[in-house]
Design an enzyme around this catalytic site. Structure first.
Site, PDB file in Angstrom:
ATOM      1  N   LYS A  86     -30.976  64.398  17.316  1.00  0.00           N
ATOM      2  CA  LYS A  86     -32.191  63.416  17.344  1.00  0.00           C
ATOM      3  C   LYS A  86     -31.602  61.986  17.582  1.00  0.00           C
ATOM      4  CE  LYS A  86     -34.141  63.085  13.298  1.00  0.00           C
ATOM      5  NZ  LYS A  86     -34.243  61.636  12.817  1.00  0.00           N
TER       6      LYS A  86
ATOM      7  N   GLY B 293     -37.141  55.992  11.080  1.00  0.00           N
ATOM      8  CA  GLY B 293     -36.355  54.911  10.721  1.00  0.00           C
ATOM      9  C   GLY B 293     -35.506  54.162  12.023  1.00  0.00           C
TER      10      GLY B 293
ATOM     11  N   ARG C  15     -39.629  52.029   3.225  1.00  0.00           N
ATOM     12  CA  ARG C  15     -38.107  51.878   3.511  1.00  0.00           C
ATOM     13  C   ARG C  15     -37.872  50.432   3.918  1.00  0.00           C
ATOM     14  NH1 ARG C  15     -36.414  56.755   7.385  1.00  0.00           N
ATOM     15  NH2 ARG C  15     -34.217  55.988   6.625  1.00  0.00           N
TER      16      ARG C  15
ATOM     17  N   GLN D 153     -27.767  52.722  11.901  1.00  0.00           N
ATOM     18  CA  GLN D 153     -29.159  52.177  12.358  1.00  0.00           C
ATOM     19  C   GLN D 153     -29.053  50.536  12.522  1.00  0.00           C
ATOM     20  OE1 GLN D 153     -32.407  53.743   9.997  1.00  0.00           O
ATOM     21  NE2 GLN D 153     -31.902  55.762  10.901  1.00  0.00           N
TER      22      GLN D 153
ATOM     23  N   SER E  48     -24.512  51.435   7.428  1.00  0.00           N
ATOM     24  CA  SER E  48     -25.797  52.202   8.286  1.00  0.00           C
ATOM     25  C   SER E  48     -25.818  52.132   9.844  1.00  0.00           C
ATOM     26  CB  SER E  48     -27.054  51.461   7.707  1.00  0.00           C
ATOM     27  OG  SER E  48     -28.169  51.553   8.772  1.00  0.00           O
TER      28      SER E  48
ATOM     29  N   ASP F 186     -27.349  63.093   6.098  1.00  0.00           N
ATOM     30  CA  ASP F 186     -28.366  63.765   6.235  1.00  0.00           C
ATOM     31  C   ASP F 186     -28.417  65.382   5.753  1.00  0.00           C
ATOM     32  OD1 ASP F 186     -29.739  61.435   7.157  1.00  0.00           O
ATOM     33  OD2 ASP F 186     -29.308  61.974   9.159  1.00  0.00           O
TER      34      ASP F 186
END
Ligand code: S3P
Length: 434
Positions: free
Chosen positions: A19, A92, A120, A165, A163, A311
């Site tokens: 993903k 996210g 979030r 992201q 992070s 995760d």
């Protein structure tokens, strides 16, 4: 949905494309020159949100098959502002990476999401982008985000939280900045963005604790194959590790060392993990992984390891519940700001079905008992990773699990229950009797 206990899980399977990498393929493909051909795309509600988003920004994406895409890139300065807000759904990754990608484009962009995503934290991505000159308004630190494209300057940014992201958002914005943008990471996180940018021809410099990107190059992804998602294989690995007599092999999954923490911890707990056919897929380490059941013991998980299994922590708590002795997880506060408060959720849901789990100041503690959990009701709270926790706990339980909100799995793995049924119904004992 009713999840019945199974005697053993046996079989060979594959899972949808990764993903994290699928999101990046669409986002980076969108700003490449010419066509990118993506195979092994992991189709899910989250990655479909990213496809819809780049389409709204003027990019043509053709879906040749369920897992094959052609993306007609518009170049690093070619994204077009969209009139309507872009709906990132539950994702996210879509929202945070898009924020970086559009920050240096022309026009106004509004990024919105569902109730979970809107709860979030988004300042963590807005703050470094503002340092680069981006004009971003959050809604009290949350989505919706309103971004007015601006000229960006290069920065050196040290991540306050580990992070991928946030790192990726800054690197993607760096493609439009006026010099070399550097992100320093205290703890290494998944590096799919930097790998893919490098593959597309961007000038990326990697050091042990930082990564830099420079603007100015034309990017070309061309053909890209995406390996299977280790996070989608994880429920099968945990089920195979804890249900006696089980043996499951998942073929062609990504084995990026920044993602394989669950396998490392399961091995430390005594699970039998074997990796075959190691090979690169799409610039990522990959291979076939077999997990077989054995008696597990508790383990300690350190803060440095957390990004490599962030995760998978709800599933690790299920494995730990079946192990002899204590499992202590440190540095896992980030679980509180995932698709749900996963720390509170995993503690409460596992307790409801007979687990001995408690939250600690920075993670959780499981007192394992080497026997099946009782079973009962598990509520996913709309979170895909908790639905998978409930499913794995159910097959490994004495009495089964009534799984509420099972449909949440579609966020990352729409066919999850079909695959689970196959490996559960093919329950021949391992090794085969004759
Ligand atoms: C992701 C990074 C992680 C992870 C998420 C996917 C990514 O989030 O939990 O599911 O694709 O970069 P953070 O970057 O917030 O830790």
């Amino acid at each position: 949905m009713r999840i019945e206990p199974v005697p053993a899980l046996v079989g060979h399977l594959s899972v949808p494309g990764d993903k994290s990498i699928s999101h990046r393929a669409v986002l980076i493909g969108a700003v490449c020159e010419g066509e990118s051909h993506i195979s092994g795309f992991g189709r899910s509600a989250d990655t479909e949100a990213t496809i819809a988003a780049v389409r709204a920004l003027g990019v043509v994406v053709l879906e040749d098959d369920v897992d094959v895409l052609r993306i007609d890139g518009v170049g690093t300065d070619g994204l077009r502002a969209s009139e309507a807000p872009i709906d990132c759904g539950n994702s996210g990754t879509s929202m945070r990476l898009l924020a970086g990608l559009v920050a240096g484009q022309r026009g106004r962009f509004e990024l919105a999401g569902d109730a979970s995503l809107s709860a979030r934290p988004m300042e963590r991505v807005a703050e470094p982008l503002r340092r680069m000159g981006a004009r971003i308004a959050t809604t009290d630190g949350h989505a919706p985000l309103v971004i007015d494209g601006a000229e960006l300057r290069a920065v050196d940014y040290e991540l306050p939280v580990a992070s991928a992201q946030v790192k990726s958002a800054v690197l993607l914005a760096g493609l439009r900045a006026d010099g070399r943008t550097t992100v320093v990471e205290p703890t290494p996180t998944r590096d799919h963005t930097e790998r893919m940018l490098e593959r597309a021809g961007a000038r990326v410099t990697r050091r042990p604790t930082s990564v830099s990107v420079e603007p100015g190059d034309e990017l070309r992804l061309g053909e890209l194959e995406i390996p299977g998602d280790i996070s989608s294989a994880a429920p099968f690995f945990v089920a195979a590790a804890i249900v006696p007599g089980s043996a499951i092999t998942v073929h062609g999954i990504g084995l990026n060392p920044r993602r394989t923490g669950l396998l490392d911890v399961l091995e430390r707990m005594g699970a039998k993990v074997a990796i075959y056919n190691r090979r690169p897929i799409g610039g990522e380490p990959a291979g076939d992984v077999e997990v077989r059941a054995s008696d597990l013991v508790g383990a300690a998980v350190s803060a440095e390891e957390i990004p490599s299994l962030i995760d998978e922590l709800p599933l690790l708590a299920v494995a730990a519940s079946h192990a002899r002795g204590d499992t202590i997880v440190h540095g896992a506060q980030e679980l509180r700001v995932k698709e749900s408060d996963r720390l509170e959720a995993l503690v409460e849901e596992l307790r409801r079905i007979g687990g001995h789990v408690r939250a600690t100041a920075d993670g959780f503690h499981v007192r394992g008992v080497p026997a099946r959990l009782r079973g009962g009701v598990v509520d996913s709270r709309g979170d895909h990773r908790l639905a998978m926790l409930g499913a794995v706990a159910g097959v490994a339980s004495r009495e089964g699990v009534d799984l509420r909100g099972a449909e949440a799995v579609a966020v990352s793995f729409p066919g999850f229950f079909d695959v689970l049924e196959q490996v559960a119904s093919g329950a021949v004992h391992y090794p085969p009797a004759s």
